[in-house]
Design a protein around this motif. Structure first.
Motif, PDB file in Angstrom:
ATOM      1  N   VAL A 113      -8.993   1.948 -12.629  1.00 30.88           N
ATOM      2  CA  VAL A 113      -9.809   2.599 -11.389  1.00 30.88           C
ATOM      3  C   VAL A 113     -10.481   1.522 -10.266  1.00 30.88           C
ATOM      4  O   VAL A 113     -10.833   0.614 -11.081  1.00 30.88           O
ATOM      5  CB  VAL A 113     -10.785   3.513 -12.071  1.00 30.88           C
ATOM      6  CG1 VAL A 113     -11.755   4.123 -10.927  1.00 30.88           C
ATOM      7  CG2 VAL A 113     -10.220   4.366 -12.906  1.00 30.88           C
ATOM      8  N   ASP A 114     -10.292   1.674  -9.149  1.00 29.63           N
ATOM      9  CA  ASP A 114     -10.802   0.907  -8.168  1.00 29.63           C
ATOM     10  C   ASP A 114     -11.465   1.858  -7.012  1.00 29.63           C
ATOM     11  O   ASP A 114     -11.697   3.230  -7.194  1.00 29.63           O
ATOM     12  CB  ASP A 114      -9.984   0.032  -7.632  1.00 29.63           C
ATOM     13  CG  ASP A 114      -8.636   0.439  -6.727  1.00 29.63           C
ATOM     14  OD1 ASP A 114      -9.087   1.672  -6.588  1.00 29.63           O
ATOM     15  OD2 ASP A 114      -7.897  -0.145  -6.698  1.00 29.63           O
ATOM     16  N   SER A 115     -11.854   1.212  -5.971  1.00 33.01           N
ATOM     17  CA  SER A 115     -12.454   1.733  -4.946  1.00 33.01           C
ATOM     18  C   SER A 115     -11.665   2.924  -4.243  1.00 33.01           C
ATOM     19  O   SER A 115     -12.340   3.974  -3.746  1.00 33.01           O
ATOM     20  CB  SER A 115     -13.081   0.898  -3.825  1.00 33.01           C
ATOM     21  OG  SER A 115     -11.873   0.430  -3.420  1.00 33.01           O
ATOM     22  N   THR A 116     -10.298   2.955  -4.457  1.00 40.33           N
ATOM     23  CA  THR A 116      -9.437   3.637  -3.903  1.00 40.33           C
ATOM     24  C   THR A 116      -9.173   5.140  -4.741  1.00 40.33           C
ATOM     25  O   THR A 116      -8.508   5.962  -4.295  1.00 40.33           O
ATOM     26  CB  THR A 116      -8.038   3.073  -3.438  1.00 40.33           C
ATOM     27  OG1 THR A 116      -7.300   2.758  -4.701  1.00 40.33           O
ATOM     28  CG2 THR A 116      -8.342   2.173  -2.260  1.00 40.33           C
ATOM     29  N   GLY A 117      -9.508   4.808  -6.067  1.00 44.67           N
ATOM     30  CA  GLY A 117      -9.378   5.943  -7.074  1.00 44.67           C
ATOM     31  C   GLY A 117      -8.476   5.541  -8.133  1.00 44.67           C
ATOM     32  O   GLY A 117      -8.712   4.228  -8.539  1.00 44.67           O
ATOM     33  N   ASN A 119      -5.336   4.550 -10.217  1.00 42.53           N
ATOM     34  CA  ASN A 119      -3.806   3.871  -9.696  1.00 42.53           C
ATOM     35  C   ASN A 119      -3.011   3.595 -11.049  1.00 42.53           C
ATOM     36  O   ASN A 119      -3.716   3.602 -12.050  1.00 42.53           O
ATOM     37  CB  ASN A 119      -4.152   2.608  -8.934  1.00 42.53           C
ATOM     38  CG  ASN A 119      -5.169   3.014  -7.744  1.00 42.53           C
ATOM     39  OD1 ASN A 119      -4.564   3.498  -6.678  1.00 42.53           O
ATOM     40  ND2 ASN A 119      -6.347   2.638  -7.626  1.00 42.53           N
TER      41      ASN A 119
END
Length: 675
Positions: A113-117, A119
């Protein structure tokens, strides 16, 4: 002589490899994924041909469909492999895969999980899809066997609930171990990869081509999607480069190396057609051929199979190397002139791709020459595979003839792979059994149980018989082979179905005889009892399941629960062959069976006074403990005299009757009940 010795050694190694539980489970797992491979490839082809994604905004995601499929491939492989490995290790087939997926996602970084959702990093999963199930399933089996880790012992809760509560500590330990070990495994993998492939070291084109062919095909052989895995793991300079001026590595492999798909499958398909009586190989080739036109090879790789099949490792690696070497030399020395440097899609059919690359008959001629050489290479190995591997055809016939359902389908591939024994002489044992069964017919015969005092029939034991094609009736000599190959459920299903039919026929003739029968202990404990209940609960106290004494030794608690469950449905149980070596008198006080069958080996020979005394005391103990008693193997007057003195009221053996067909048994009952 040296060649023969080598080939024999190779065969023995092949047998051991193909019988390995991990190899077997991988093969089953990948075969189960064949529909996925085919559908994914077809959707990709359709999008390439008809440009579906660009023509309609509703399907724009199809442009990235192929990338998405192979990004999910490690997870899909993980689930399928985990399921079949847990099945073959006799673990819970839902709980174990769930544990594997949990450990995989928690320890590899495949999902993050990162800032984009949320993955997916398929680089982190491509190799762990094989390693993680092996480590987790075997660890789970080990920890589950430790009694100290069981939360619940024998109690009033259900067996189902108890089984799952007892998985809590093994789950925790496996998860902790996985989280602890995985980082070190990852570091080791990165070290090995960087040692083999480095962007900082000058590498010749020949070395890049050779490495790509060998690595990709080796990964394929071990069940990993080799082409995609290689492109994920290797640096770009090792996957996208010029082989020769104007010839990219993509075009080189698509047009001149992988003819028919990975492994140069056209050569294998044609070789299968050339071999006489290779029905299994031809059937797979027929299915594969339409897809091989577009260089899709998954069916041949997983269904023949090539994956983990030692008979195909040599040609599978050799044919692309040969194709690549010959094509490289001819192009490099000017014998073949390329007319276009445009990218030729990988799914372009052979011959058409040769023409597109050269605009000359020489390109087509080279492809046909390479295919012919591939056929010559594959031919002897297909022949060896055909001679030394038992196909699934005879097993399929056996299942269809004697099984009422599809419950053994899940074990068919296991039987196909594990049919080989360690010794070459035993390789054909399963084939001999299935051929014999398929040419004859199974039947249930009934041996009368007699009151030795009144000589009246008081029941029967249902016994399996084989009626050969010439009419001869023989005993079930084949059971050991079927049990070794995990096919006893086929026989058990037949016995249950036939006994149910015969009980109905007895009832229609006005009789309700008490009948006992045997069923494989493992099948019974693994869920076969459900089928027994379904078939016989409508015949209350008329059916008795004979359970081997060894079943109590192997899993006492589970057997006790099983007997209780059957009794609750008015199905009685007997301990069969009491006295055959496992006997422990202390166990008698804990048993909840209805009947004890004293094995024939306990009957004295030649009036041995000690044997007579032992037999009488055993009978007395069993009687005082409340068990019904059956004397097995009564074959002469001496035996009968001992049985009478022991006050046993039920006996069976050749002195009274051998096992008889249904119509004869019915006549005996009618005769006995005449006024």
């Amino acid at each position: 002589m040296l060649l023969t010795t080598f080939f024999n050694q190779f065969n023995q190694s092949a047998v051991k490899l193909s019988s390995n539980t991990i190899i077997l489970s991988l093969r089953e797992g990948y075969i189960a994924l064949i529909p996925f491979f085919i559908v994914a490839s077809v959707i990709t082809l359709l999008n390439q041909w008809f440009n579906i994604a660009d023509k309609t905004g509703n399907h724009v995601f199809l442009n990235e469909f192929n990338l998405l499929v192979w990004a999910l491939f490690p997870l899909i492989t993980l689930i399928s492999f985990s399921y079949y490995l847990s099945k073959n290790l006799q673990l819970h087939t839902i709980a174990a895969p769930v544990l594997v997926v949990t450990c995989f996602c928690a320890s590899t970084g495949y999902v993050y999980v990162d800032s984009t959702g949320i993955n997916v990093d398929n680089k982190s999963g491509v190799l762990y899809s094989i390693l993680m199930p092996i480590f987790c399933c075997y660890s789970l089996r080990y920890f589950s066997s430790i009694k100290a880790l069981k939360l619940v012992g024998i109690s009033t809760i259900s067996l189902f609930l108890r089984k799952h509560l007892n998985l809590i500590f093994p789950f925790l330990l496996v998860s902790m171990l996985t989280l602890l070990i995985t980082p070190y495994v990852s570091e080791l993998g990165r070290f090995i990869l960087t040692s083999m492939i480095s962007d900082t070291v000058a590498t010749s084109t020949f070395e890049k081509v050779s490495l790509q062919m060998i690595m990709a095909h080796t990964l394929w052989f071990f069940g990993v999607h080799g082409d995609n895995a290689y492109h994920i793991l290797a640096p770009v300079s090792y996957t996208d480069y010029e082989v020769l001026a104007g010839l990219t590595s993509y075009n080189f492999f698509s047009v001149f190396v992988l003819l028919g798909g990975t492994g140069c499958i056209w050569g294998l398909i044609i070789a299968c057609y050339l071999i006489k009586d290779a029905e299994h190989e031809r059937s797979i080739a027929r299915i594969s051929a339409p897809l091989a036109v577009f260089n899709i090879s998954e069916v041949m790789i997983y269904a023949l199979p090539i994956v983990f099949n030692p008979y195909f490792i040599i040609p599978f690696l050799l044919t692309p190397i040969l194709n690549g070497g010959i094509a490289f030399l001819l192009i490099d020395n000017g014998f073949l002139v390329l007319s276009s440097s445009e990218s030729i899609p990988w799914f372009t059919p052979v011959i058409l791709s040769g023409w597109m690359a050269t605009h000359n008959w020489t390109g087509i001629a080279l492809q046909l020459l390479l295919i012919a050489l591939n056929v010559a290479i594959y031919y002897p190995f297909v022949l060896a595979n055909k001679r030394l591997n038992i196909t699934g055809k005879s097993l399929d016939i056996l299942v269809k003839r004697y099984s009422a359902g599809l419950s053994v389908e899940g074990q068919a591939e296991q039987s196909f792979a594990s049919a080989h024994s360690k010794k070459l002489v035993e390789q054909y044992s399963l084939k001999a059994v299935t051929d014999t069964l398929n040419s004859g017919a199974l039947a249930l015969y009934y041996q009368p149980k007699i009151d030795p005092t009144t000589q009246k029939i008081i029941g029967f034991e249902a016994l399996l018989r084989l009626i050969k094609s010439n009419g001869e009736v023989v005993g079930p000599w084949f059971l050991a082979t079927l049990e070794h190959n995990n096919l006893m459920q086929v026989i058990d299903d037949f016995v249950i179905d036939q006994l149910e039919v015969d009980l109905g026929n007895f009832a229609r003739n006005g009789f309700k005889p008490k009948i006992s029968f045997n069923i494989s202990p493992q099948n019974l404990l693994d869920g076969g009892y459900k089928r027994v209940v379904k078939a016989f609960s409508r015949y209350p106290n008329q059916v008795e399941v004979e359970i081997l004494e060894s079943s109590y030794i192997e899993d006492f608690d589970a057997t006790i629960d099983l007997v209780k469950h059957l009794n609750e449905h008015n199905i009685e149980c007997a301990m069969d062959d009491f006295g055959t070596g496992y006997s422990c008198l202390s166990v008698l006080s804990k048993l909840n069976v209805n009947t004890i069958k004293l094995d024939r080996s306990l009957l004295p020979e030649h009036g041995n006074s000690k044997s007579v005394m032992l037999y009488q005391h055993l009978a007395k103990i069993c009687d005082e403990l409340g068990f019904n008693i059956v004397a097995e193997g009564v074959e002469n007057d001496l035996h009968e005299d001992v049985v009478k003195k022991a006050k046993i009221q039920c006996a069976q053996g050749f002195l009274y009757n051998k096992a008889l067909p249904f119509n004869i048994v019915l006549e005996l009952l009618q005769k006995q009940h005449k006024p």
